[in-house]
Design a protein around this motif. Structure first.
Motif, PDB file in Angstrom:
ATOM      1  N   VAL A 198      10.679   4.960  19.962  1.00 37.68           N
ATOM      2  CA  VAL A 198      11.375   3.634  19.414  1.00 37.68           C
ATOM      3  C   VAL A 198      11.717   4.863  17.977  1.00 37.68           C
ATOM      4  CG1 VAL A 198       9.163   4.269  17.507  1.00 37.68           C
ATOM      5  CG2 VAL A 198      10.931   2.435  17.824  1.00 37.68           C
ATOM      6  N   GLU A 199      13.453   4.679  17.127  1.00 36.16           N
ATOM      7  CA  GLU A 199      13.676   5.176  16.238  1.00 36.16           C
ATOM      8  C   GLU A 199      12.743   4.195  14.664  1.00 36.16           C
ATOM      9  OE1 GLU A 199      18.172   5.629  16.397  1.00 36.16           O
ATOM     10  OE2 GLU A 199      17.481   4.063  18.348  1.00 36.16           O
ATOM     11  N   PRO A 200      12.435   5.185  13.704  1.00 32.81           N
ATOM     12  CA  PRO A 200      11.824   4.462  12.720  1.00 32.81           C
ATOM     13  C   PRO A 200      13.012   3.665  11.657  1.00 32.81           C
ATOM     14  CG  PRO A 200      11.614   6.789  12.610  1.00 32.81           C
ATOM     15  CD  PRO A 200      12.180   6.806  13.648  1.00 32.81           C
ATOM     16  N   ASN A 227      17.114  22.082  23.209  1.00 33.27           N
ATOM     17  CA  ASN A 227      20.000  22.612  21.989  1.00 33.27           C
ATOM     18  C   ASN A 227      19.484  21.412  21.253  1.00 33.27           C
ATOM     19  OD1 ASN A 227      19.268  25.584  23.174  1.00 33.27           O
ATOM     20  ND2 ASN A 227      19.454  24.300  25.424  1.00 33.27           N
ATOM     21  N   SER A 228      20.402  20.013  22.444  1.00 31.63           N
ATOM     22  CA  SER A 228      20.634  19.130  22.149  1.00 31.63           C
ATOM     23  C   SER A 228      19.884  18.086  21.508  1.00 31.63           C
ATOM     24  CB  SER A 228      21.602  18.435  23.227  1.00 31.63           C
ATOM     25  OG  SER A 228      21.404  18.461  24.014  1.00 31.63           O
ATOM     26  N   GLY A 229      19.945  16.785  21.005  1.00 26.60           N
ATOM     27  CA  GLY A 229      18.923  15.820  20.426  1.00 26.60           C
ATOM     28  C   GLY A 229      18.851  15.296  22.082  1.00 26.60           C
ATOM     29  N   ALA A 230      19.449  15.444  23.159  1.00 28.03           N
ATOM     30  CA  ALA A 230      19.060  14.555  24.143  1.00 28.03           C
ATOM     31  C   ALA A 230      17.963  15.189  24.846  1.00 28.03           C
ATOM     32  CB  ALA A 230      20.533  13.969  24.755  1.00 28.03           C
ATOM     33  N   GLU A 231      18.536  16.767  25.168  1.00 27.23           N
ATOM     34  CA  GLU A 231      17.415  18.026  25.546  1.00 27.23           C
ATOM     35  C   GLU A 231      15.918  17.390  24.819  1.00 27.23           C
ATOM     36  OE1 GLU A 231      19.180  21.838  27.412  1.00 27.23           O
ATOM     37  OE2 GLU A 231      19.427  21.075  24.955  1.00 27.23           O
ATOM     38  N   ASN A 248      18.948   0.681  20.636  1.00 28.39           N
ATOM     39  CA  ASN A 248      18.472   2.186  20.503  1.00 28.39           C
ATOM     40  C   ASN A 248      19.633   3.059  21.043  1.00 28.39           C
ATOM     41  OD1 ASN A 248      18.200   3.955  23.483  1.00 28.39           O
ATOM     42  ND2 ASN A 248      17.320   1.378  23.787  1.00 28.39           N
ATOM     43  N   PHE A 249      19.911   4.286  19.877  1.00 32.13           N
ATOM     44  CA  PHE A 249      20.125   5.606  20.468  1.00 32.13           C
ATOM     45  C   PHE A 249      19.706   7.104  20.320  1.00 32.13           C
ATOM     46  CE2 PHE A 249      22.995   9.193  20.401  1.00 32.13           C
ATOM     47  CZ  PHE A 249      23.896   8.894  20.717  1.00 32.13           C
ATOM     48  N   HIS A 250      18.854   7.463  21.759  1.00 31.83           N
ATOM     49  CA  HIS A 250      18.735   8.761  22.467  1.00 31.83           C
ATOM     50  C   HIS A 250      19.142   9.219  22.521  1.00 31.83           C
ATOM     51  CE1 HIS A 250      14.962   6.453  20.828  1.00 31.83           C
ATOM     52  NE2 HIS A 250      15.682   4.870  21.424  1.00 31.83           N
ATOM     53  N   GLY A 251      20.896   9.492  23.257  1.00 31.47           N
ATOM     54  CA  GLY A 251      21.325  10.275  23.564  1.00 31.47           C
ATOM     55  C   GLY A 251      22.555  10.005  24.731  1.00 31.47           C
ATOM     56  N   ARG A 252      22.841  11.005  25.362  1.00 28.62           N
ATOM     57  CA  ARG A 252      23.900  10.319  26.032  1.00 28.62           C
ATOM     58  C   ARG A 252      23.906  10.287  27.780  1.00 28.62           C
ATOM     59  NH1 ARG A 252      27.615   6.826  24.504  1.00 28.62           N
ATOM     60  NH2 ARG A 252      28.907   7.834  22.739  1.00 28.62           N
ATOM     61  N   GLY A 295      16.415  16.977  15.627  1.00 32.77           N
ATOM     62  CA  GLY A 295      17.040  18.181  16.026  1.00 32.77           C
ATOM     63  C   GLY A 295      18.068  18.701  14.639  1.00 32.77           C
ATOM     64  N   LYS A 296      19.903  17.480  15.248  1.00 31.35           N
ATOM     65  CA  LYS A 296      21.098  17.988  14.422  1.00 31.35           C
ATOM     66  C   LYS A 296      21.017  18.758  13.288  1.00 31.35           C
ATOM     67  CE  LYS A 296      23.092  13.774  15.659  1.00 31.35           C
ATOM     68  NZ  LYS A 296      22.475  12.430  16.065  1.00 31.35           N
ATOM     69  N   SER A 297      19.852  18.478  11.642  1.00 29.67           N
ATOM     70  CA  SER A 297      19.713  19.766  11.222  1.00 29.67           C
ATOM     71  C   SER A 297      19.222  20.850  10.392  1.00 29.67           C
ATOM     72  CB  SER A 297      20.281  19.176   9.149  1.00 29.67           C
ATOM     73  OG  SER A 297      18.513  18.570   9.713  1.00 29.67           O
ATOM     74  N   ALA A 335      19.904   4.598  12.943  1.00 23.64           N
ATOM     75  CA  ALA A 335      21.190   4.987  12.405  1.00 23.64           C
ATOM     76  C   ALA A 335      22.120   4.563  13.641  1.00 23.64           C
ATOM     77  CB  ALA A 335      21.335   6.607  11.997  1.00 23.64           C
ATOM     78  N   GLU A 336      22.538   4.897  14.998  1.00 24.91           N
ATOM     79  CA  GLU A 336      23.774   4.697  15.497  1.00 24.91           C
ATOM     80  C   GLU A 336      23.583   3.651  14.928  1.00 24.91           C
ATOM     81  OE1 GLU A 336      26.102   7.070  16.293  1.00 24.91           O
ATOM     82  OE2 GLU A 336      24.206   8.306  15.001  1.00 24.91           O
ATOM     83  N   GLY A 337      22.930   2.406  15.662  1.00 28.92           N
ATOM     84  CA  GLY A 337      22.848   1.454  15.593  1.00 28.92           C
ATOM     85  C   GLY A 337      23.182   0.074  14.627  1.00 28.92           C
ATOM     86  N   ALA A 358       8.661   9.154  18.107  1.00 28.52           N
ATOM     87  CA  ALA A 358       9.500   8.590  17.556  1.00 28.52           C
ATOM     88  C   ALA A 358      10.896   9.690  17.156  1.00 28.52           C
ATOM     89  CB  ALA A 358       8.610   8.778  16.198  1.00 28.52           C
ATOM     90  N   ASP A 359      11.668   9.954  17.592  1.00 25.83           N
ATOM     91  CA  ASP A 359      13.048   9.980  17.777  1.00 25.83           C
ATOM     92  C   ASP A 359      14.037   9.845  15.821  1.00 25.83           C
ATOM     93  OD1 ASP A 359      15.781  10.532  17.690  1.00 25.83           O
ATOM     94  OD2 ASP A 359      16.172   9.432  18.866  1.00 25.83           O
ATOM     95  N   GLU A 360      13.374  11.149  16.000  1.00 27.60           N
ATOM     96  CA  GLU A 360      13.890  11.007  14.178  1.00 27.60           C
ATOM     97  C   GLU A 360      14.692  12.539  14.638  1.00 27.60           C
ATOM     98  OE1 GLU A 360      12.137  10.904  10.982  1.00 27.60           O
ATOM     99  OE2 GLU A 360       9.978  10.143  11.497  1.00 27.60           O
ATOM    100  N   ILE A 361      16.109  12.417  15.245  1.00 31.78           N
ATOM    101  CA  ILE A 361      16.700  13.367  15.273  1.00 31.78           C
ATOM    102  C   ILE A 361      17.520  13.080  14.129  1.00 31.78           C
ATOM    103  CG2 ILE A 361      18.423  14.414  16.299  1.00 31.78           C
ATOM    104  CD1 ILE A 361      17.253  12.908  18.880  1.00 31.78           C
ATOM    105  N   GLN A 362      17.814  11.907  14.016  1.00 27.31           N
ATOM    106  CA  GLN A 362      19.265  11.736  12.556  1.00 27.31           C
ATOM    107  C   GLN A 362      18.584  11.465  11.608  1.00 27.31           C
ATOM    108  OE1 GLN A 362      22.865   9.445  11.786  1.00 27.31           O
ATOM    109  NE2 GLN A 362      22.139   9.371  13.939  1.00 27.31           N
ATOM    110  N   THR A 363      17.168  10.486  11.260  1.00 28.17           N
ATOM    111  CA  THR A 363      16.215   9.958  10.213  1.00 28.17           C
ATOM    112  C   THR A 363      15.085  11.125   9.755  1.00 28.17           C
ATOM    113  OG1 THR A 363      14.270   9.234  11.240  1.00 28.17           O
ATOM    114  CG2 THR A 363      16.063   7.502  10.598  1.00 28.17           C
TER     115      THR A 363
HETATM  116  C1  LIG Z   1      22.030  12.039  17.766  1.00 28.17           C
HETATM  117  C2  LIG Z   1      20.522  11.073  18.110  1.00 28.17           C
HETATM  118  C3  LIG Z   1      20.876  11.990  19.235  1.00 28.17           C
HETATM  119  C4  LIG Z   1      21.334  12.848  20.183  1.00 28.17           C
HETATM  120  O1  LIG Z   1      21.493  14.390  19.921  1.00 28.17           O
HETATM  121  P1  LIG Z   1      22.420  14.998  20.766  1.00 28.17           P
HETATM  122  O2  LIG Z   1      22.474  15.893  20.309  1.00 28.17           O
HETATM  123  O3  LIG Z   1      24.168  14.535  19.897  1.00 28.17           O
HETATM  124  O4  LIG Z   1      22.144  15.102  22.214  1.00 28.17           O
HETATM  125  C5  LIG Z   1      19.531  11.839  19.943  1.00 28.17           C
HETATM  126  N1  LIG Z   1      18.743  10.718  19.034  1.00 28.17           N
HETATM  127  C6  LIG Z   1      18.630  10.267  18.108  1.00 28.17           C
HETATM  128  C7  LIG Z   1      18.440   8.772  16.684  1.00 28.17           C
HETATM  129  C8  LIG Z   1      20.673  10.892  17.140  1.00 28.17           C
HETATM  130  O5  LIG Z   1      21.249  10.516  16.195  1.00 28.17           O
END
Ligand SMILES: *Cc1c(COP(=O)(O)O)cnc(C)c1O
Length: 402
Positions: free
Chosen positions: A191-193, A103-107, A139-143, A253-255, A196-198, A224-229
């Protein structure tokens, strides 16, 4: 109720884990949103890239209604008719063999971590409980507690320990540091390509290719964490394409939910994701038919409306325009596709006040970290709307000169 009443109510009963701009939105259509006073704004954040298709995209809302009346949640105790189709379509459009939906990106990041550890023990023969995963600074990968165990942002960690062991952090953008940190217990590199949050941080050219090679040479998975990119935000379906890198595991994730729902996924090979056996991992809501039907339509819209191409074209156009702004406050303008950041000099007093000013002008964006303004409009945006936005950005910077 007016704006102030909503804000007071939220601040009284809702936990204060965010610092939102003081605008209360109650309607969205395409690139536009309206607040409870009826004022209209251009959404230049897209819910952190969750609303890449624009708000309430008619085709996606139609699926929301149709599927919503038909079947929504089944749990994975039973099979449903949407997940097999989404799984196939997602694998085919990204060229992967298998997918696991959450569901969420973190998951989905947690899923990638678990898959990498399992692969480490079963395939790489790392001694039990000794697997290491290397992540990057900033990095930002979730919470979740595990994910914040390897954040380098003190705010995300303070008072939340003890943390999950098994993570090593190396400087982002430094391939040599990755190579030096790898040992026989290293299972994966995460790694994030683009961070974004950073602060819309782009690694040196060739970094992704080089780190992928280092991973291959050392039998380490490249995640690769492409949740945002991903999904077009940075101007390619996946941002790793810029360096022709195919990650062993890619997380999106996200969109993926088309801005109407929440769904995330980890994509990989049969060799890796095939290691999960029944009961070892899951989520009650993962791969539910409503989410899957929406993700299927979101993918179709992405392709048929050429949103990836539009992101690349409009992103280049807007980036070049932003570079023409003359301001003593701007340190750098950078980005890829429609993921753009303006980094301000320290003396500018932080990005927040610029975001507040832009809000007053009808443009909604958000500071990321202290000194970067992030611009990430829905990928459906047209040149004329970017021209309008540019006037506002330019105006706010000219005003700040004095
Ligand atoms: C938003 C984001 C996450 C976390 O996604 P959530 O749906 O908020 O848990 C992880 N990695 C990246 C790069 C993000 O932008």
């Amino acid at each position: 109720m007016d704006t102030k009443e909503f804000i007071d109510l939220e601040d009284l009963f809702g936990a204060h884990n965010y610092h939102p701009l003081d605008i209360v939105i109650n309607r969205g259509k395409g690139i536009w949103v309206w607040d409870v006073e009826g004022k209209k704004y251009l959404d230049f954040l897209s819910a952190y890239s969750s609303v890449n298709h624009g708000h309430c995209h008619p085709r996606i809302v139609k699926v929301l209604k149709d599927q919503g009346e038909k079947l929504t949640i089944t749990s994975r105790a039973f099979r449903n008719d949407q997940w097999p189709l989404l799984a196939k379509e997602l694998c085919e459009s990204t060229d992967y063999e298998m997918v696991l939906a959450m569901n969420s990106g973190a998951e989905a990041i947690e899923t990638a971590i678990k898959a990498a550890r399992k692969w480490g023990y079963q395939e790489k023969k790392i001694p039990q409980d000794q697997a290491e995963i290397i992540a990057c600074s900033n990095n930002f990968h979730g919470r979740t507690v595990t994910i914040i165990s390897f954040t380098t942002e003190p705010l995300y960690r303070k008072d939340f320990g003890p943390f999950t062991p098994g993570f090593v952090v190396v400087p982002y953008g430094d391939a040599g540091a990755l190579e030096a940190a790898i040992n026989q217990n290293t299972a994966a590199f995460l790694v994030e390509p683009i961070q974004a949050e950073g602060g819309i941080i782009m690694p040196p050219e060739g970094y992704l290719r080089k780190t992928k090679e280092i991973c291959e040479k050392n039998n380490v998975l490249f995640i690769a964490d492409e949740i945002q990119t991903g999904l077009g935000r940075a101007g390619k379906l996946l941002a790793c394409e810029y360096e022709e890198v195919k990650p062993d595991i890619v997380v999106i994730g996200k969109s993926l939910g088309g801005g109407c729902y929440v769904i995330s996924a980890a994509l990989s090979s049969r060799e890796i994701l095939g290691l999960f056996k029944p009961g070892e991992h899951g989520s009650t809501f993962g791969a539910n038919p409503l989410a899957c039907a929406l993700a299927r339509e979101a993918l179709r819209v992405l392709i048929e409306e050429k949103l990836v191409e539009n992101s690349e074209e409009m992103g280049n156009y807007f980036l070049e325009k932003l570079k023409t702004i003359k301001s003593k406050h701007i340190k750098e303008v950078r980005g890829k596709g429609l993921l753009i950041g303006i980094e301000l000099k320290k003396e500018a007093g932080g990005a927040r006040r610029f975001c507040e000013d832009l809000k007053e002008e009808g443009l909604l964006c958000k500071e990321t970290h202290e000194h970067v303004i992030r611009f990430a409009p829905p990928l459906i945006i047209k040149r004329e709307d970017l021209d309008w936005a540019f006037e506002k950005v330019n105006l706010v910077f000219q005003r700040a000169e004095n």
